[in-house]
Design a protein around this motif. Structure first.
Motif, PDB file in Angstrom:
ATOM      1  N   PRO A 187       0.801  -1.221   0.000  1.00 22.11           N
ATOM      2  CA  PRO A 187       0.000   0.000   0.000  1.00 22.11           C
ATOM      3  C   PRO A 187       0.837   1.276   0.000  1.00 22.11           C
ATOM      4  O   PRO A 187       0.394   2.310  -0.469  1.00 22.11           O
ATOM      5  CB  PRO A 187      -0.828  -0.099   1.269  1.00 22.11           C
ATOM      6  CG  PRO A 187      -0.466  -1.356   1.949  1.00 22.11           C
ATOM      7  CD  PRO A 187       0.533  -2.076   1.131  1.00 22.11           C
ATOM      8  N   GLU A 188       2.072   1.195   0.511  1.00 19.77           N
ATOM      9  CA  GLU A 188       2.900   2.397   0.528  1.00 19.77           C
ATOM     10  C   GLU A 188       3.305   2.842  -0.874  1.00 19.77           C
ATOM     11  O   GLU A 188       3.707   3.989  -1.065  1.00 19.77           O
ATOM     12  CB  GLU A 188       4.154   2.198   1.404  1.00 19.77           C
ATOM     13  CG  GLU A 188       5.086   1.104   0.945  1.00 19.77           C
ATOM     14  CD  GLU A 188       4.722  -0.281   1.465  1.00 19.77           C
ATOM     15  OE1 GLU A 188       5.362  -1.233   1.021  1.00 19.77           O
ATOM     16  OE2 GLU A 188       3.812  -0.407   2.285  1.00 19.77           O
TER      17      GLU A 188
ATOM     18  N   PRO B 265      -0.031   6.164  -3.181  1.00 15.95           N
ATOM     19  CA  PRO B 265       0.381   7.405  -3.846  1.00 15.95           C
ATOM     20  C   PRO B 265       0.227   7.354  -5.364  1.00 15.95           C
ATOM     21  O   PRO B 265      -0.180   8.339  -5.990  1.00 15.95           O
ATOM     22  CB  PRO B 265       1.857   7.562  -3.469  1.00 15.95           C
ATOM     23  CG  PRO B 265       2.053   6.715  -2.272  1.00 15.95           C
ATOM     24  CD  PRO B 265       1.053   5.618  -2.371  1.00 15.95           C
ATOM     25  N   VAL B 266       0.516   6.207  -5.964  1.00 17.18           N
ATOM     26  CA  VAL B 266       0.360   6.078  -7.414  1.00 17.18           C
ATOM     27  C   VAL B 266      -1.111   6.223  -7.792  1.00 17.18           C
ATOM     28  O   VAL B 266      -1.456   6.915  -8.761  1.00 17.18           O
ATOM     29  CB  VAL B 266       0.949   4.737  -7.914  1.00 17.18           C
ATOM     30  CG1 VAL B 266       0.575   4.472  -9.355  1.00 17.18           C
ATOM     31  CG2 VAL B 266       2.459   4.735  -7.748  1.00 17.18           C
TER      32      VAL B 266
END
Length: 130
Positions: A5-6, A10-11
């Protein structure tokens, strides 16, 4: 290598912003190109151009900024800056951090708002009354 998820969050956020901005612009330009092609074909065949078509083509032409538009934009930007500042103040006050980091970010829209308000006093274009 696994994408967690990190990376995905953001993508996905930037992809969503790009989609919200780019897709309507693309669709609008495609519609405008089709309208121009239709108009070009009608002129080539000698058909009269209806005034509605001319109005549709010129409807989205930007007009020069007026004092009232500058003042409205300035008030909106200033309100955004004040809102961010208040959210920072109360968020840091409630959580007890006391660092107030968001005030620097709040200054950006606030200064843009003040600039628009100052420009409204120097703008020679007056609002057209209809």
């Amino acid at each position: 290598m696994r994408m967690g998820p990190e990376i995905i969050v953001p993508v996905a956020l930037f992809a969503m912003i790009c989609a919200v901005v780019c897709v309507p612009l693309y669709l609008k330009s495609k519609e405008r190109m089709e309208m121009q092609a239709t108009l070009r074909l009608a002129i080539e065949k000698g058909q009269p151009v209806p005034p509605e078509v001319i109005e549709a083509l010129t409807r989205n032409v930007k007009t020069p900024p007026t004092r009232l538009r500058d003042l409205r934009a300035g008030i909106i930007w200033l309100a955004i800056g004040v809102g961010v500042a208040l959210a920072t103040y109360f968020g840091d006050f409630i959580h007890g951090d006391g660092d107030f980091d968001g005030f620097g970010i709040a200054c950006i829209p606030a200064v843009i708002g003040v600039a628009f308000i100052v420009l409204s006093f120097f703008n020679p274009n007056k609002e057209q009354r209809v």
